[in-house]
Design a protein around this motif. Structure first.
Motif, PDB file in Angstrom:
ATOM      1  N   LYS A  73       0.841  -1.206   0.000  1.00 25.54           N
ATOM      2  CA  LYS A  73       0.000   0.000   0.000  1.00 25.54           C
ATOM      3  C   LYS A  73       0.871   1.249   0.000  1.00 25.54           C
ATOM      4  O   LYS A  73       1.835   1.353   0.750  1.00 25.54           O
ATOM      5  N   SER A  74       0.499   2.212  -0.815  1.00 29.55           N
ATOM      6  CA  SER A  74       1.298   3.436  -0.946  1.00 29.55           C
ATOM      7  C   SER A  74       1.404   4.201   0.374  1.00 29.55           C
ATOM      8  O   SER A  74       2.433   4.817   0.642  1.00 29.55           O
ATOM      9  N   ARG A  75       0.378   4.161   1.205  1.00 26.47           N
ATOM     10  CA  ARG A  75       0.391   4.909   2.467  1.00 26.47           C
ATOM     11  C   ARG A  75       1.321   4.312   3.517  1.00 26.47           C
ATOM     12  O   ARG A  75       1.688   4.987   4.477  1.00 26.47           O
ATOM     13  N   SER A  76       1.710   3.051   3.343  1.00 26.84           N
ATOM     14  CA  SER A  76       2.527   2.417   4.382  1.00 26.84           C
ATOM     15  C   SER A  76       3.803   1.764   3.857  1.00 26.84           C
ATOM     16  O   SER A  76       4.609   1.293   4.654  1.00 26.84           O
ATOM     17  N   ARG A  77       4.016   1.770   2.564  1.00 29.39           N
ATOM     18  CA  ARG A  77       5.172   1.022   2.028  1.00 29.39           C
ATOM     19  C   ARG A  77       6.521   1.580   2.469  1.00 29.39           C
ATOM     20  O   ARG A  77       7.513   0.862   2.497  1.00 29.39           O
ATOM     21  N   ASP A  78       6.579   2.865   2.820  1.00 26.26           N
ATOM     22  CA  ASP A  78       7.862   3.454   3.203  1.00 26.26           C
ATOM     23  C   ASP A  78       8.118   3.454   4.709  1.00 26.26           C
ATOM     24  O   ASP A  78       9.154   3.931   5.163  1.00 26.26           O
ATOM     25  N   ILE A  79       7.176   2.920   5.481  1.00 27.83           N
ATOM     26  CA  ILE A  79       7.370   2.831   6.930  1.00 27.83           C
ATOM     27  C   ILE A  79       8.306   1.647   7.218  1.00 27.83           C
ATOM     28  O   ILE A  79       8.024   0.528   6.784  1.00 27.83           O
ATOM     29  N   PRO A  80       9.416   1.867   7.916  1.00 22.72           N
ATOM     30  CA  PRO A  80      10.285   0.734   8.264  1.00 22.72           C
ATOM     31  C   PRO A  80       9.533  -0.251   9.156  1.00 22.72           C
ATOM     32  O   PRO A  80       8.808   0.149  10.073  1.00 22.72           O
ATOM     33  N   ILE A  81       9.693  -1.539   8.862  1.00 27.68           N
ATOM     34  CA  ILE A  81       9.028  -2.583   9.635  1.00 27.68           C
ATOM     35  C   ILE A  81      10.072  -3.606  10.081  1.00 27.68           C
ATOM     36  O   ILE A  81      10.867  -4.095   9.276  1.00 27.68           O
ATOM     37  N   LEU A  82      10.039  -3.920  11.375  1.00 24.89           N
ATOM     38  CA  LEU A  82      10.922  -4.931  11.943  1.00 24.89           C
ATOM     39  C   LEU A  82      10.094  -6.156  12.307  1.00 24.89           C
ATOM     40  O   LEU A  82       9.074  -6.034  12.992  1.00 24.89           O
ATOM     41  N   LEU A  83      10.507  -7.325  11.837  1.00 30.32           N
ATOM     42  CA  LEU A  83       9.839  -8.571  12.174  1.00 30.32           C
ATOM     43  C   LEU A  83      10.465  -9.116  13.449  1.00 30.32           C
ATOM     44  O   LEU A  83      11.690  -9.183  13.569  1.00 30.32           O
ATOM     45  N   MET A  84       9.617  -9.510  14.402  1.00 28.02           N
ATOM     46  CA  MET A  84      10.082  -9.948  15.717  1.00 28.02           C
ATOM     47  C   MET A  84       9.676 -11.410  15.943  1.00 28.02           C
ATOM     48  O   MET A  84       8.561 -11.800  15.599  1.00 28.02           O
ATOM     49  N   SER A  85      10.594 -12.198  16.516  1.00 26.59           N
ATOM     50  CA  SER A  85      10.292 -13.596  16.809  1.00 26.59           C
ATOM     51  C   SER A  85      11.371 -14.182  17.706  1.00 26.59           C
ATOM     52  O   SER A  85      12.459 -13.635  17.822  1.00 26.59           O
ATOM     53  N   SER A  86      11.043 -15.330  18.282  1.00 31.57           N
ATOM     54  CA  SER A  86      12.036 -16.075  19.062  1.00 31.57           C
ATOM     55  C   SER A  86      12.718 -17.139  18.207  1.00 31.57           C
ATOM     56  O   SER A  86      13.514 -17.924  18.711  1.00 31.57           O
TER      57      SER A  86
END
Length: 122
Positions: A73-86
């Motif tokens: 989505k254009s409104r959120s594609r530039d937001i950095p996202i970190l995937l979290m897991s154990s």
């Protein structure tokens, strides 16, 4: 200048509380959500996030699916996202790359680790 806004999405309320405490103490504005399905009102609201941290394994929708949706989505594609897991570091890196995440956060995390990862992507 307003503090950077971080959204943390995880079904584990203890993880949400810890992330909120650690990031708030570092001066960030933090919003927490316990399901990716119910996160759109925060992500696309009046104060969009500067960074999103999302857990990989959750009921109803896994984090990798939500990341793919956000990055499409254009409104959120530039937001950095970190995937979290154990999951192991190597496995988590592979999952993050496949989903289109910008980085990873391994559980368990310390306050210093979490804050440093956030700083690296802001």
């Amino acid at each position: 200048m307003r503090p950077k806004h971080i959204v943390v999405i995880d079904d584990d309320h203890l993880i949400l509380a810890m992330a909120n405490d650690f990031l708030s103490a570092a001066g960030y504005q933090v919003s927490t959500v316990d399901s990716p399905i119910f996160s759109n009102h925060i992500i696309y609201g009046s104060n969009p996030p500067d960074l999103i941290i999302i857990d990989y394994m959750m009921p109803l929708m896994n984090g990798d699916h939500k990341i793919k949706t956000l990055k499409s989505k254009s409104r959120s594609r530039d937001i950095p996202i970190l995937l979290m897991s154990s999951k192991s570091h190597a496995e988590l890196q592979l999952l993050a790359a496949e989903a289109g995440a910008d980085g990873i956060v391994t559980k368990p995390f310390t306050p210093g680790n979490l804050v440093q990862m956030v700083r690296n992507y802001l």
